[in-house]
Design a protein around this motif. Structure first.
Motif, short mmCIF file in Angstrom:
data_model
loop_
_atom_site.label_atom_id
_atom_site.label_comp_id
_atom_site.label_asym_id
_atom_site.label_seq_id
_atom_site.Cartn_x
_atom_site.Cartn_y
_atom_site.Cartn_z
N ILE A 1 0.84 -1.21 0.00
CA ILE A 1 0.00 0.00 0.00
C ILE A 1 0.87 1.25 0.00
CG2 ILE A 1 -1.65 1.32 1.38
CD1 ILE A 1 -2.79 -1.38 2.36
N LEU A 2 1.95 1.21 0.79
CA LEU A 2 2.86 2.35 0.85
C LEU A 2 3.51 2.61 -0.52
CD1 LEU A 2 4.39 4.49 2.56
CD2 LEU A 2 6.11 2.73 3.01
N CYS A 3 3.97 1.55 -1.18
CA CYS A 3 4.59 1.68 -2.50
C CYS A 3 3.60 2.25 -3.51
CB CYS A 3 5.11 0.33 -2.98
SG CYS A 3 6.54 -0.30 -2.07
N SER A 4 2.38 1.75 -3.46
CA SER A 4 1.36 2.23 -4.40
C SER A 4 1.05 3.70 -4.18
CB SER A 4 0.09 1.39 -4.25
OG SER A 4 -0.90 1.81 -5.17
N SER A 5 0.95 4.08 -2.91
CA SER A 5 0.64 5.47 -2.60
C SER A 5 1.75 6.41 -3.05
CB SER A 5 0.41 5.61 -1.09
OG SER A 5 0.14 6.95 -0.74
N GLU A 6 3.00 5.97 -2.92
CA GLU A 6 4.13 6.83 -3.28
C GLU A 6 4.28 7.00 -4.79
OE1 GLU A 6 7.62 5.55 -1.24
OE2 GLU A 6 7.02 6.50 0.63
N LEU B 1 1.78 7.84 -6.47
CA LEU B 1 0.78 8.87 -6.72
C LEU B 1 1.19 10.21 -6.12
CD1 LEU B 1 -2.11 9.20 -7.93
CD2 LEU B 1 -2.97 8.87 -5.61
N ARG B 2 1.71 10.18 -4.92
CA ARG B 2 2.15 11.42 -4.26
C ARG B 2 3.46 11.16 -3.55
NH1 ARG B 2 0.46 10.46 1.09
NH2 ARG B 2 -1.31 9.06 1.30
N SER B 3 4.25 12.19 -3.42
CA SER B 3 5.56 12.04 -2.78
C SER B 3 5.39 11.84 -1.28
CB SER B 3 6.42 13.27 -3.05
OG SER B 3 5.84 14.41 -2.42
N GLY B 4 6.50 11.48 -0.62
CA GLY B 4 6.43 11.27 0.82
C GLY B 4 6.18 12.54 1.59
N LYS B 5 6.48 13.69 0.96
CA LYS B 5 6.27 14.96 1.64
C LYS B 5 4.79 15.33 1.65
CE LYS B 5 10.78 16.68 0.15
NZ LYS B 5 11.49 17.73 -0.63
N LYS B 6 4.34 15.91 2.73
CA LYS B 6 2.95 16.34 2.80
C LYS B 6 2.75 17.59 1.96
CE LYS B 6 1.56 14.38 7.24
NZ LYS B 6 0.92 14.65 8.55
N GLY B 7 1.57 17.71 1.44
CA GLY B 7 1.22 18.86 0.63
C GLY B 7 -0.28 18.96 0.53
N PHE B 8 -0.74 19.81 -0.36
CA PHE B 8 -2.17 20.02 -0.54
C PHE B 8 -2.91 18.71 -0.80
CE2 PHE B 8 -5.00 19.98 -4.26
CZ PHE B 8 -6.17 20.44 -3.68
N GLN C 1 2.27 3.28 -12.95
CA GLN C 1 2.79 2.66 -11.72
C GLN C 1 3.67 1.45 -12.04
OE1 GLN C 1 -0.25 1.62 -8.89
NE2 GLN C 1 1.17 0.57 -7.51
N PHE C 2 3.36 0.74 -13.11
CA PHE C 2 4.07 -0.51 -13.42
C PHE C 2 4.91 -0.44 -14.69
CE2 PHE C 2 -0.06 -1.51 -11.41
CZ PHE C 2 0.41 -1.95 -10.19
N ASN C 3 4.83 0.65 -15.42
CA ASN C 3 5.45 0.66 -16.75
C ASN C 3 6.43 1.81 -17.00
OD1 ASN C 3 3.89 -1.59 -18.22
ND2 ASN C 3 2.25 -0.37 -17.31
#
Length: 723
Positions: free
Chosen positions: A10-15, A17-24, A501-503
């Protein structure tokens, strides 16, 4: 352990989409999910099985629509504007450094002055009107030309003088410009025979790319890759093809004998983006390291290596991204999300609609094929990776009902496109589109409702940005549900967010140390791009190829021999010499959602610290026999259990010892920075090894790694100036 692996996935998938840094976006998506609740996500949103329906639900479902529309209504243009005052300040600081001989540092300041200077006649801020009498850009270019002349880089100086001459200049400045221009041309003429030539190896590869592009555009015969150009994969060699099976999906297979060093593929990206930290050091379009950067006419966020790249970017994607680039970066979105947006902005709305229409037609045909198969032969399984057998007759009927509902939407889109009476639209109707890159694996059948919701929210955010920057001729107001055209583009964005994400591939340059070409050199990842042909190569923990980059092109070359029918696999990150089996499996399962079954994994090959030459297996010398035999120190004949013949392995052992000696010679050439010599020796040794033996074999893997490093020397490299 299973819970930990699921968390990692889940962590890998989320990253992606968005970086580890918080933002809007982190706060936005978290707020929506909290409002929606797990029950709504699984029972309502989770039952939607198409991208259009998911995006539409974001804006229409009573549970979340208010929080979504209220938040997205706050999206505003945000970018770094031009500033004549800053430009003037950097220019004056540059002159001060030049006066004391600090020309390299002065060059950086003058480049900053060029990038921050407003275009003549484009002074939107009152404070800029009287700065430099509106000549900030021309003055910055003239100043930088002086630095290039001092550094004896006359080609760059001439280019800056040409750019400055495009603007109306006072007579005094024009006379100065002409004088410097004559000085540069005179110096070039006097020194043309003493100039250091470019590396012929790089020139050869650059010519290969140029000829390949001409071949694919119908402008020439092209340079063959490893013997012939593939008619189906237009950027690849005729020595490979893409096959498809239910177990391996789409993958590359050798159709002819392949030798170490062979060039198998040279491909430009469908789309790619730099990481923001390299916006000031590399060209936004071709990813080349900047020496004399030129800026966007409107913003100070990006830089280009020259007019050609700038014109391409301004005619396509950057004219849309320019005014929201700072917003996109500050949102906390990943570079993959940026690429998903670029795949849309570079095509424009008309072509995006056409791409999505073609994709929908393919989906309808696929469902019809599945229905026919299930009706005629209920137990049959189609031999394709992307098509899934229907879970039940109910699911097929439900798809058919939904398909009929969607057909009316497609007809609406088609009618809308036909009603656009402009010449541009009429030309677009005849324009063919290649949808193959959009049919790459997305693993949509394995995604959770939460994953789909977060990606749908990102698509909605990117859609709002497109509405703000004029991507659509008539964008819907914030308080209304997006129109059919906008929903379609958002659905395409959502598809892009899944397949990337995979390609996607990280592209890099090799950063060399000041002391040695290879000691201390390392790849520095500059950004992410999607290369559709390379994306079809499967993973192997013992890869058959290596990759590097020339400009924005990816180059795939063999590092070991392959026979017809062998799978041509690259590596997605974990390699058996550096990572244990458990570590590799966890990484691949978490990041790419598959369990690797390559030979190195099945046989659990040891890592380097436990690897020796003694584990090598010798091939049976009998023609047609696939028997393998452990290395033996005795020269006595043995009986092969596969072919049942008596064989002697002495010749095989002698050849193996020759390979080990050649490895040492190749590494010595590499140590002395004789790159071409090292490549020739290592390729010869590796070719011989795989004819007589099979890995694992420590020296062979060291040689393959060394060959990869030498081949990467053909690509993008950079050596920092010594302090």
């Amino acid at each position: 352990m299973q819970d930990q692996d699921e968390f990692y996935r889940i962590l890998c998938s989320s990253e992606t989409l968005r970086s580890g840094k918080k933002g809007f976006f982190h706060d936005f998506s978290g707020h929506v999910m909290q409002t929606a609740g797990d029950t709504w996500m699984s029972r309502t949103f989770g039952r939607i099985d198409d991208n259009e329906g998911r995006v539409r639900a974001i804006f229409t479902d009573a549970k979340i629509k208010n929080v979504v529309t209220d938040t997205l209504a706050k999206v505003k243009l945000l970018f770094r504007n031009k500033d004549a005052e800053i430009s003037k300040r950097r220019r004056l600081e540059g002159y001060q450094l030049a006066a004391v001989g600090e020309h390299d540092k002065a060059l950086l300041l003058f480049s900053q002055a060029v990038l921050r200077a407003p275009q003549p006649g484009h002074y939107k801020c009152g404070r800029n009107k009287n700065v430099d009498q509106g000549l900030s850009l021309s003055l910055a270019l003239l100043g930088r030309a002086e630095i290039f002349i001092a550094l004896k880089e006359y080609y760059f100086a001439l280019e800056d003088l040409r750019l400055a001459a495009e603007h109306d200049l006072p007579d005094k400045l024009m006379q100065e410009l002409q004088r410097k221009n004559e000085q540069c041309e005179h110096c070039l003429k006097d020194n043309e025979n003493s100039l250091v030539p470019f590396d012929p190896r790089i020139n050869k590869m650059a010519q290969l790319i140029s000829d390949k592009e001409k071949s694919n555009s119908g402008g020439g015969d092209g340079t063959p890759l490893n013997g012939a150009v593939n008619s189906e994969l237009r950027w690849s060699s005729g020595a490979l093809e893409i096959r498809e099976t239910t177990t391996a999906g789409k993958h590359a297979v050798a159709t002819a004998e392949i030798h170490p060093g062979d060039i198998l593929l040279v491909e430009p990206p469908l789309a790619g983006c730099l990481l923001p930290e390299f916006y000031g050091t590399h060209c936004q379009h071709c990813y080349a390291r900047l020496r004399a950067p030129v800026g966007c006419p409107n913003c100070s966020c990006v830089a280009f290596c020259g007019k050609k790249c700038r014109e391409v970017a301004m005619a396509t994607y950057h004219k849309y991204e320019c005014k929201v680039l700072a917003l996109l970066i500050g949102s906390g979105m990943s570079v993959l999300s940026m690429v998903a947006l670029r795949m849309v902005t570079q095509e424009g709305p008309r072509k995006c609609l056409k791409i999505y229409e073609e994709l929908k037609k393919n989906d309808v045909e696929r469902v019809a094929m599945l229905l026919a198969i299930s009706t005629v032969t209920p137990m049959a399984t189609p031999d394709t990776h992307d098509m899934k057998s229907p879970a039940s007759s109910k699911s097929v009927k439900r798809r058919i009902r939904r398909r009929k509902l969607k057909e009316s939407r497609r007809e609406e889109i088609k009618k809308m496109m036909e009603e656009k009476g402009t010449k541009e639209s009429r030309e677009g109707d005849d324009e063919s589109v290649d949808v193959a890159p959009y049919n790459l694996v997305t693993h949509a059948d394995k995604r959770t409702s939460k994953d789909f919701l977060e990606r749908s929210l990102m698509a909605a955010f990117l859609l709002k940005c497109l509405q703000r920057v004029g991507f659509f001729a008539n964008p819907s107001p914030d308080d209304e549900v997006p129109g059919v055209e906008e929903i379609t583009v958002a659905a395409l964005l959502l598809r892009n967010l899944q397949l990337l994400q995979f390609n996607a591939h990280e592209f890099f340059e090799t950063r060399m140390s000041a002391e040695h070409r290879f000691h201390g050199s390392r790849p520095v990842y500059l950004g992410v791009a999607i290369y559709p042909s390379v994306a079809r190569f499967n993973h192997d923990c013992y890869p058959a190829v290596t990759r590097y980059f020339i400009g924005r092109h990816i180059v795939i070359r063999a590092i070991r021999g392959l026979r017809p029918g062998d799978v041509i696999a690259e590596n997605y990150g974990p390699i058996f010499t550096k990572r244990t089996l458990a570590e590799r499996q966890r990484t691949l399962t978490g990041r790419y959602w598959f369990q690797c079954m390559c030979k190195a994994c099945q046989e659990d090959w040891p890592c380097f610290e436990n690897l020796t030459n003694d584990s090598v297996k010798l091939r049976c010398p009998t023609v047609g026999c696939g028997g393998l035999h452990l290395r033996s120190r005795q020269g006595k004949p043995i009986k092969c259990p596969d072919c049942q013949k008596k064989i002697c392995l002495e010749d095989r052992l002698a050849c193996l010892r020759e390979c080990e000696a050649l490895y040492e010679r190749g590494l010595a050439s590499m140590e002395n920075e004789r790159v071409d010599e090292a490549i020739e020796t290592l390729c010869d040794a590796l070719k011989r090894f795989h004819q007589v033996a099979c890995p694992p074999h420590r020296d062979t893997h060291l040689a393959e790694i060394a060959l990869s490093s030498c081949l990467a020397d053909y690509g993008n490299t950079w050596r920092p100036a010594a302090l």
